[in-house]
Design a protein around this motif. Structure first.
Motif, PDB file in Angstrom:
ATOM      1  N   GLN A 126      -0.166  -4.020  15.290  1.00  0.00           N
ATOM      2  CA  GLN A 126       1.124  -3.328  15.245  1.00  0.00           C
ATOM      3  C   GLN A 126       1.853  -3.390  16.596  1.00  0.00           C
TER       4      GLN A 126
ATOM      5  N   ASP B  44       0.522  -6.583   3.201  1.00  0.00           N
ATOM      6  CA  ASP B  44      -0.699  -5.789   3.164  1.00  0.00           C
ATOM      7  C   ASP B  44      -0.994  -5.236   4.556  1.00  0.00           C
ATOM      8  N   ALA B  45      -1.911  -4.290   4.618  1.00  0.00           N
ATOM      9  CA  ALA B  45      -2.552  -3.838   5.859  1.00  0.00           C
ATOM     10  C   ALA B  45      -1.532  -3.470   6.933  1.00  0.00           C
ATOM     11  N   ASP B  46      -1.611  -4.121   8.097  1.00  0.00           N
ATOM     12  CA  ASP B  46      -0.715  -3.768   9.199  1.00  0.00           C
ATOM     13  C   ASP B  46       0.747  -4.051   8.879  1.00  0.00           C
TER      14      ASP B  46
ATOM     15  N   ILE C 117       2.098  -3.211   6.068  1.00  0.00           N
ATOM     16  CA  ILE C 117       2.497  -1.950   5.452  1.00  0.00           C
ATOM     17  C   ILE C 117       2.602  -0.857   6.505  1.00  0.00           C
ATOM     18  N   ASN C 118       1.653  -0.825   7.429  1.00  0.00           N
ATOM     19  CA  ASN C 118       1.690   0.190   8.489  1.00  0.00           C
ATOM     20  C   ASN C 118       2.953   0.079   9.333  1.00  0.00           C
TER      21      ASN C 118
ATOM     22  N   ALA D 250       5.772   1.503   7.287  1.00  0.00           N
ATOM     23  CA  ALA D 250       5.675   2.963   7.206  1.00  0.00           C
ATOM     24  C   ALA D 250       6.162   3.628   8.490  1.00  0.00           C
TER      25      ALA D 250
ATOM     26  N   PRO E 180      -1.105  -1.293  -0.677  1.00  0.00           N
ATOM     27  CA  PRO E 180      -1.721  -0.272   0.187  1.00  0.00           C
ATOM     28  C   PRO E 180      -3.007   0.319  -0.384  1.00  0.00           C
ATOM     29  N   HIS E 181      -3.953   0.633   0.505  1.00  0.00           N
ATOM     30  CA  HIS E 181      -5.029   1.538   0.119  1.00  0.00           C
ATOM     31  C   HIS E 181      -4.499   2.957   0.284  1.00  0.00           C
TER      32      HIS E 181
ATOM     33  N   GLU F 128      -2.904   3.902   3.680  1.00  0.00           N
ATOM     34  CA  GLU F 128      -1.636   3.202   3.938  1.00  0.00           C
ATOM     35  C   GLU F 128      -0.532   3.732   3.038  1.00  0.00           C
TER      36      GLU F 128
ATOM     37  N   ARG G  44       0.841   6.933   4.473  1.00  0.00           N
ATOM     38  CA  ARG G  44       1.773   6.680   5.578  1.00  0.00           C
ATOM     39  C   ARG G  44       3.110   6.171   5.068  1.00  0.00           C
ATOM     40  N   LEU G  45       3.075   5.483   3.927  1.00  0.00           N
ATOM     41  CA  LEU G  45       4.289   4.868   3.391  1.00  0.00           C
ATOM     42  C   LEU G  45       5.164   5.853   2.623  1.00  0.00           C
TER      43      LEU G  45
END
Length: 497
Positions: A323, A345-347, A349-350, A353, A370-371, A374, A377-378
């Motif tokens: 990030q 995916d992953a970062d 999405i971070n 968010a 997202p899991h 994530e 955070r979104l």
């Protein structure tokens, strides 16, 4: 696809079947009882002492019918009927009259340990039509049922569980739930695992024509739908026919994410794959994934510059990219420039968010995977799993993106409000790198020209199916993400033979 209906539709389905088959209500109940008993005798033997706790509505009528049939099979069965303020239904009365030995009535607070003599305890107090929390004697009986060491089996739905909304009240904690005809929406949420246990659907002969015509918003994805989705390969096909995928993944200390996604993409049929990686990842990907081409970022350790994206048919971005502020800028540039189908995916999405001003740049049918962390955070806080789903549907509709919410029964949320729950996968897949494998699979399917929503649904199913094959070999404890992508060839072979 299995349509997941709400309780009003299920009631209408029963009525439609009774009127149009036609069949008497009591005879339809008998079919349900026989379907339950067929499941039961396959799981429990006649040496086990069986108790059945019934209400006085139709779920209780099911319980009485099951008691009679189990007696015919040679089981030692004891029946209790909870006599609260619910009136007796006609079918309950009819099945009560068919019993040779009359049940024990519970008319006041049950004694502690009332069900301790049972080795298996069947719950038939309330069905899916429950509209308010159990109170008084019903709540007290449910408490005693939960206190017993017996294996608890729910008829259709655990008593006290709401099928279509959050349950915060007293509820039977079933070890098994035998659902009639279709699963209930509540079965598919983590918060209800302790209530539902392992669930199984049995066919009781409800009208297929009603199910064909009724509109649903929620679906359970099944194997026979999946088998129709992957395009067949023609004899004179070449690699260009199966798409050109770009994966932007990996960073210093996180090149494994890139390798896992890349291997999954290649084993999911993509024709050509290019990996855009920082300088630190060049030797790693050239050695680990020789089938893929490498595009090298200007930065030593993270994603900061865009490769030339024209010519690609899909792009996946996020696994292991970190990030860094320069990574944020590069992601913004990608969202501005690229018009091709995309998986984030992953970062990735971070970063979205933490910088929600970028959300307006997402193209229609962009796939986000997202899991739960994530997702939080979104979209922010939720109060329960039903609320989470509604918030996800609102986000999907607003951004016109497809959300893949990872977990048991991974849900694929479409912008039009439909939700597709997965039926494959196992707890062993809760391991680092599993999501990177999923990103690779979906990116490869997108690159091959599959519709984004279908690619997300198909990718999730295949990912879970490969995980199930892997778990069969390794067991859930030792399962790794590499085991999942190594099982993809067999998964595709079985699903699309």
């Amino acid at each position: 696809m299995v349509k997941i209906l709400n309780t009003t539709q299920i009631k209408e389905w029963d009525a439609f079947t009774i009127e149009n088959d036609p069949i008497l209500s009591i005879d339809l109940m008998e079919k349900a009882c026989r379907a339950f008993v067929q499941w039961f005798i396959a799981h429990f033997d006649q040496l086990q002492k069986v108790g059945i706790v019934c209400g006085s509505g139709n779920n209780g009528g099911d319980g009485l019918g099951i008691a009679r049939l189990l007696n015919d099979w040679g089981y030692n069965v004891k029946v209790w009927v909870v006599k609260g303020n619910v009136p007796e239904s006609l079918d309950f009365k009819q099945n009560l009259n068919r019993l040779e030995e009359k049940p024990v009535e519970i008319t006041s607070k049950p004694g502690k340990g009332i069900f301790d003599s049972c080795e298996v305890l069947i719950d038939g107090i309330f069905g899916s039509g429950l509209s308010r929390p159990p109170e008084g004697i019903y709540a007290e009986v449910i408490h005693e049922m939960n206190e017993t060491t017996a294996t608890r089996v729910a008829i259709d739905i655990p008593s006290g569980l709401f099928a279509d909304k959050h349950t915060a009240n007293t509820c039977v904690h079933a070890d098994f739930t035998v659902s009639f005809q279709i699963p209930k929406l509540a079965f598919l949420f983590p918060e209800n695992e302790r209530h539902v246990g392992k669930w199984q659907v049995v066919d009781i002969g409800l009208s297929k024509s009603y199910l064909k015509e009724v509109t649903a918003q929620n679906f359970l994805v099944e194997k026979k739908w999946i088998a129709k989705q992957l395009p067949k390969r023609k004899q004179f096909s070449h690699k260009g026919d199966f798409g050109k995928a770009l994966l932007i993944a990996g960073g210093l200390g996180k090149m494994g994410a890139c390798v896992l996604a890349a291997k999954a993409a290649l084993k999911s049929g993509v024709g050509l794959l290019t990996l855009h990686v920082p300088k630190c990842g060049y030797q790693i990907v050239q050695t680990s994934v020789p089938e893929a081409m490498a595009s090298i970022d200007e930065h030593d350790a993270c994603f900061t510059s865009l490769p030339y994206v024209d010519g690609f048919t899909a792009v996946g971005v996020g696994p292991g990219i970190g990030q860094h502020k320069k990574t944020l800028k590069a992601l913004e540039d990608l969202l501005n420039i690229s018009k091709i189908p995309m998986v984030i995916d992953a970062d990735g999405i971070n970063l979205l968010a933490a910088n929600n001003s970028l959300l307006h740049l997402l193209k229609e049918n962009c796939i986000l995977t997202p899991h739960p962390g994530e997702l939080h955070r979104l979209i922010g806080d939720w109060s329960d799993d039903f609320h989470r789903l509604e918030m996800a549907k609102t986000f999907s509709a607003k951004t016109k993106c497809i959300l893949v919410i990872k977990g048991a029964h991974t849900s694929v949320v479409a912008p039009d409000g439909r939700v597709f729950f997965n039926s494959t996968g196992n707890p062993g897949m809760a391991t680092g790198g599993s999501g990177d494998v999923l990103t690779g699979i979906i990116t490869a399917l997108l690159a091959q020209g599959i519709d984004p929503l279908d690619a997300a649904i198909l990718g999730v199913f295949v990912h879970g199916y490969a995980g199930d094959l892997a778990a069969w070999e390794t067991g859930p404890i030792s399962l790794t993400a590499s085991d999942i992508h190594n099982s993809l060839p067999e998964a595709f072979k079985q699903l699309f033979r």
